[in-house]
Design an enzyme around this catalytic site. Structure first.
Site, PDB file in Angstrom:
ATOM      1  N   SER A   1      -0.400  -1.921   9.395  1.00  0.00           N
ATOM      2  CA  SER A   1      -0.699  -3.338   9.614  1.00  0.00           C
ATOM      3  C   SER A   1      -1.303  -3.611  10.986  1.00  0.00           C
ATOM      4  CB  SER A   1       0.579  -4.165   9.490  1.00  0.00           C
ATOM      5  OG  SER A   1       1.330  -3.749   8.402  1.00  0.00           O
TER       6      SER A   1
ATOM      7  N   CYS B   1      -1.723  -4.537  -3.719  1.00  0.00           N
ATOM      8  CA  CYS B   1      -2.467  -3.271  -3.633  1.00  0.00           C
ATOM      9  C   CYS B   1      -2.486  -2.612  -5.020  1.00  0.00           C
ATOM     10  CB  CYS B   1      -1.790  -2.358  -2.612  1.00  0.00           C
ATOM     11  SG  CYS B   1      -2.591  -0.761  -2.540  1.00  0.00           S
TER      12      CYS B   1
ATOM     13  N   HIS C   1       2.043  -6.087  -0.779  1.00  0.00           N
ATOM     14  CA  HIS C   1       3.351  -5.637  -1.280  1.00  0.00           C
ATOM     15  C   HIS C   1       3.589  -5.998  -2.751  1.00  0.00           C
ATOM     16  CE1 HIS C   1       4.641  -4.687   2.649  1.00  0.00           C
ATOM     17  NE2 HIS C   1       5.013  -5.879   3.055  1.00  0.00           N
TER      18      HIS C   1
ATOM     19  N   SER D   1       7.708  -3.603  10.703  1.00  0.00           N
ATOM     20  CA  SER D   1       6.939  -2.856   9.709  1.00  0.00           C
ATOM     21  C   SER D   1       7.633  -1.532   9.412  1.00  0.00           C
ATOM     22  CB  SER D   1       5.521  -2.624  10.267  1.00  0.00           C
ATOM     23  OG  SER D   1       4.988  -1.441   9.758  1.00  0.00           O
TER      24      SER D   1
ATOM     25  N   THR E   1       6.054   2.872  -1.914  1.00  0.00           N
ATOM     26  CA  THR E   1       4.829   3.580  -1.501  1.00  0.00           C
ATOM     27  C   THR E   1       4.926   4.197  -0.106  1.00  0.00           C
ATOM     28  OG1 THR E   1       3.914   1.493  -0.738  1.00  0.00           O
ATOM     29  CG2 THR E   1       3.219   2.244  -2.916  1.00  0.00           C
TER      30      THR E   1
ATOM     31  N   GLU F   1       8.331  -5.071  -1.169  1.00  0.00           N
ATOM     32  CA  GLU F   1       7.622  -4.275  -2.190  1.00  0.00           C
ATOM     33  C   GLU F   1       8.619  -3.818  -3.257  1.00  0.00           C
ATOM     34  OE1 GLU F   1       5.226  -0.742  -0.964  1.00  0.00           O
ATOM     35  OE2 GLU F   1       6.103   0.187  -2.741  1.00  0.00           O
TER      36      GLU F   1
HETATM   37  S1  SF4 Z   1       0.059   1.827   2.232  1.00  0.00           S
HETATM   38 FE1  SF4 Z   1      -0.977   2.467   0.364  1.00  0.00          FE
HETATM   39  S2  SF4 Z   1       0.121   1.336  -1.225  1.00  0.00           S
HETATM   40 FE2  SF4 Z   1       0.594   0.322   0.668  1.00  0.00          FE
HETATM   41  S3  SF4 Z   1      -0.931  -1.259   0.838  1.00  0.00           S
HETATM   42 FE3  SF4 Z   1      -1.718   0.528   1.928  1.00  0.00          FE
HETATM   43  S4  SF4 Z   1      -3.017   1.567   0.435  1.00  0.00           S
HETATM   44 FE4  SF4 Z   1      -1.668   0.180  -0.670  1.00  0.00          FE
END
Ligand code: SF4
Length: 288
Positions: free
Chosen positions: A267, A99, A77, A223, A167, A129
Site C-alpha cells: 500500500s 482484486c 480486499h 498493513s 492472499t 479480506e
Molecule cells: S497483494 Fe495480490 S491479492 Fe492482494 S491486492 Fe495485491 S495483487 Fe491482489
C-alpha cells in the site's frame, strides 16, 4: 553508508494500484462517492481522497445508515455477499475494485461450500479480506492462523475439507498447517491462494535483508503485509527500521552501516518510496 538497494517488488501491487486508480477515475466524474473501508492502508492517500470528497464508510452499521444513492467502491480486499446485497438495497451504484485474485477465492469457497464441503481459511480472522471470504461460504467455515487455533476447531473428519489462504499469508506457514490438516482429514483439497505479488515481495525482501547491514521497511502500521515484511527482514537482519514516510527515518542512525536495503508494503505509494530512496542516495554522496 556506501550502498543502497531498492527491492524491485517494493510498493503497490497490481490489485491495490487498480483499486486506487478506479477511485481517482470516479472522483473526476461522480459526485457522491464512498469507499467501503479505506481504499488503501495509507493515510496520505486516504486524506488526499477525502479532500476530493471521497467518504470512507467504516463498516456495515454505517452502510446501513447512509441515505440512498451515490457510488460506492469496494476495495481490493473485497467484501461479503451480504454487503453487496445491502449496497444494492441502498440504491448505491457499486464499483467493484476487489482484486481478481481475491475474487477467485470468493468463487472457490462459494463453489466448494455449495458442494457440501467444509471450508478452512488460513489467515487472520480479523482481517477484512478474510471476513469477506468468509462471507461467501455457504456452510461450515473455520478460520485459523496457527497450530493452536487449528487444535481448537472441530472438523468433521469424514467430510471433505477445502482449504484456502488469505492472499498475504506466509507460504511456509500455510504449507505446515495444510500438512497437519492432511493427517487429520482423509479428503482435502488445498488451494494455494497466496498471491504471487506477496510471495515475490517477501522472498526479495528476505534476500535483500540478508545481504544488507540495515533494512528499511516502508508501509502503514496497520498493513498486515508490511508487518509480515518486517518480520521476514528481522529474521535476516539485525537492524530493521519500520517507517511510514521519510520523516520517520533517522538517517544518521544509518551513517555507520555499509549497505542498506529498502522494501515497501503493497500500500505504499511510489512517491514515498522514491523520497526515501533519494534521501539514502544523498546520504551516500555526503559520506564521500
Ligand atoms: S497483494 Fe495480490 S491479492 Fe492482494 S491486492 Fe495485491 S495483487 Fe491482489
Amino acid at each position: 553508508m556506501k550502498e543502497v538497494k531498492l527491492a524491485k517488488s517494493a510498493g503497490f501491487c497490481f490489485g491495490v494500484k487498480r483499486a486506487v486508480d478506479m477511485v481517482y477515475k470516479e472522483v473526476d466524474i461522480k459526485d457522491r462517492i464512498y469507499t467501503y473501508g479505506p481504499i488503501i492502508h495509507n493515510e496520505e492517500v486516504v486524506n488526499d481522497l477525502a479532500s476530493k470528497g471521497v467518504h470512507v464508510i467504516e463498516g456495515r452499521d454505517e452502510l446501513a445508515e447512509i441515505e440512498s444513492g451515490g457510488t460506492i467502491i469496494i476495495r481490493s480486499h473485497g467484501t461479503s455477499e451480504a454487503d453487496y446485497k445491502l449496497m444494492e438495497k441502498k440504491g448505491l451504484d457499486v464499483i467493484d475494485a476487489t482484486c481478481p485474485f481475491v475474487k477467485k477465492i470468493h468463487n472457490i469457497v462459494r463453489e466448494h461450500s455449495l458442494a457440501g464441503e467444509q471450508i478452512i481459511i488460513i489467515g487472520n480472522k480479523e482481517h477484512p479480506e478474510v471476513e469477506g471470504i468468509r462471507g461467501w461460504c455457504k456452510g461450515p467455515v473455520y478460520v485459523i492462523e496457527n497450530e493452536q487455533e487449528l487444535e481448537n476447531i472441530v472438523i468433521e473428519t469424514g467430510k471433505k475439507v477445502c482449504i484456502v489462504a488469505q492472499t498475504t499469508f506466509n507460504y511456509n506457514k500455510f504449507k505446515e498447517l495444510v500438512e497437519i490438516i492432511e493427517k487429520k482429514v482423509y479428503d482435502i483439497i488445498a488451494v494455494n491462494t497466496i498471491c504471487n505479488a506477496t510471495e515475490e515481495r517477501q522472498t526479495e525482501a528476505g534476500k535483500l535483508a540478508s545481504e544488507s547491514d540495515a533494512m528499511i521497511v516502508i508501509g502503514g502500521r496497520h498493513s498486515s503485509n508490511t508487518q509480515k515484511l518486517y518480520q521476514i527482514c528481522e529474521n535476516e537482519c539485525n537492524n530493521v527500521l519500520f517507517i511510514q514516510k521519510l520523516d520517520d527515518l533517522q538517517l544518521d542512525e544509518l551513517a555507520s552501516v555499509r549497505s542498506v536495503g529498502i522494501t515497501a508494503g503493497a500500500s505504499t505509494p511510489n512517491n514515498i518510496i522514491e523520497e526515501v530512496w533519494q534521501a539514502c542516495q544523498k546520504k551516500i554522496l555526503e559520506n564521500y
